[in-house]
Design a protein around this motif. Sequence first.
Motif, PDB file in Angstrom:
ATOM      1  N   TYR A  71      29.273  37.734  27.425  1.00 46.72           N
ATOM      2  CA  TYR A  71      28.529  38.590  28.357  1.00 46.72           C
ATOM      3  C   TYR A  71      27.110  38.863  27.863  1.00 46.72           C
ATOM      4  N   PRO A 215      25.999  40.660  40.374  1.00 44.83           N
ATOM      5  CA  PRO A 215      26.981  39.872  39.615  1.00 44.83           C
ATOM      6  C   PRO A 215      28.416  40.140  40.049  1.00 44.83           C
ATOM      7  N   ASN A 220      32.673  35.627  39.903  1.00 44.34           N
ATOM      8  CA  ASN A 220      34.024  36.036  39.520  1.00 44.34           C
ATOM      9  C   ASN A 220      34.588  35.171  38.396  1.00 44.34           C
ATOM     10  N   ASP A 222      34.574  34.412  34.490  1.00 44.67           N
ATOM     11  CA  ASP A 222      34.269  35.141  33.260  1.00 44.67           C
ATOM     12  C   ASP A 222      33.144  34.484  32.461  1.00 44.67           C
ATOM     13  N   ARG A 225      29.753  36.168  33.724  1.00 45.98           N
ATOM     14  CA  ARG A 225      29.604  37.611  33.868  1.00 45.98           C
ATOM     15  C   ARG A 225      28.587  38.161  32.873  1.00 45.98           C
ATOM     16  N   LEU A 229      29.015  44.012  34.157  1.00 45.46           N
ATOM     17  CA  LEU A 229      30.221  43.565  34.845  1.00 45.46           C
ATOM     18  C   LEU A 229      31.361  43.349  33.852  1.00 45.46           C
ATOM     19  N   GLY A 230      31.042  42.795  32.693  1.00 43.83           N
ATOM     20  CA  GLY A 230      32.065  42.609  31.673  1.00 43.83           C
ATOM     21  C   GLY A 230      32.621  43.922  31.179  1.00 43.83           C
TER      22      GLY A 230
END
Length: 277
Positions: A71, A215, A220, A222, A225, A229-230
Amino acid sequence: MSRSSNIPAAALSFRIILWLLAFVTITPFLLLLLTSIKSKADVLKGAFALPAYPHFENYVDAWNAGHFNIYFWNSIIVVIPVVAASVFLGLLTGFAFAYLSFPLRRTLFGILTIGMMVPAEAFIIPLYYEMRYLGLINTYAAVIVPQIAMSIPFSTIFLASAMQQLPEEILEAAVLDGAGRFYILRKIVIPLMVPAMSTLALFLFIWTWNEFLIPFILVNDDAYRTLPLGMLFFQGRYTVNTPVLTAGAVIVIAPLILTYLVFQRRFIAGLTAGATK
């Protein structure tokens, strides 16, 4: 009693108020930092209780198990082009609105102003379908391009306003000497606009780093992200592990604080540029 004898007392009172405000502002960050180096047992002892020894493994868990290593770099990959492109394009459009005459100039400037007032929630659904049509869902471009578009109106208005505060004598002298527009922009305007550009870059860095909605809707996977968002998904997995959660929060906000501390002089200079014109 003369008026001059009241100055030290007034200055002391003002400083005390400033120190109290600073303490109130800093305390939550200090508690966050303190909690991030505690164990679960230490947290139960109280917010201000000191741990027996610092548990830096909380940061290791957040960085590795929480995928903050992914992230963090994703946020950097997004922030750099957004800030660079927004400042560059804002510089060009700001120069045009500040010094050039062209049809519908005031109308276009008004449209930019209105564009700043439209929240992202109002166009996020059409934006999603547009990104899906272009095949950009779950890509860096899905996060970068919309944020550049959202930043250009503010960048244009901010830099155009700052350019209008520049000394007119310098620009008029350059025109009389036969300097072209590109030369004036590159050799005169840009060097004088460094404080304002630094302030704008800091604003954009903070906003882009903290951006959540775009984001959240357009990514969506991983692997793409960003940190805010993480942090949401990280919180869902580590709800009961408060120290690791706070360690993740420190990782999110630390770059913002460090960036501001490094560039605070330029930030203040940019905000006050033209105040004494």
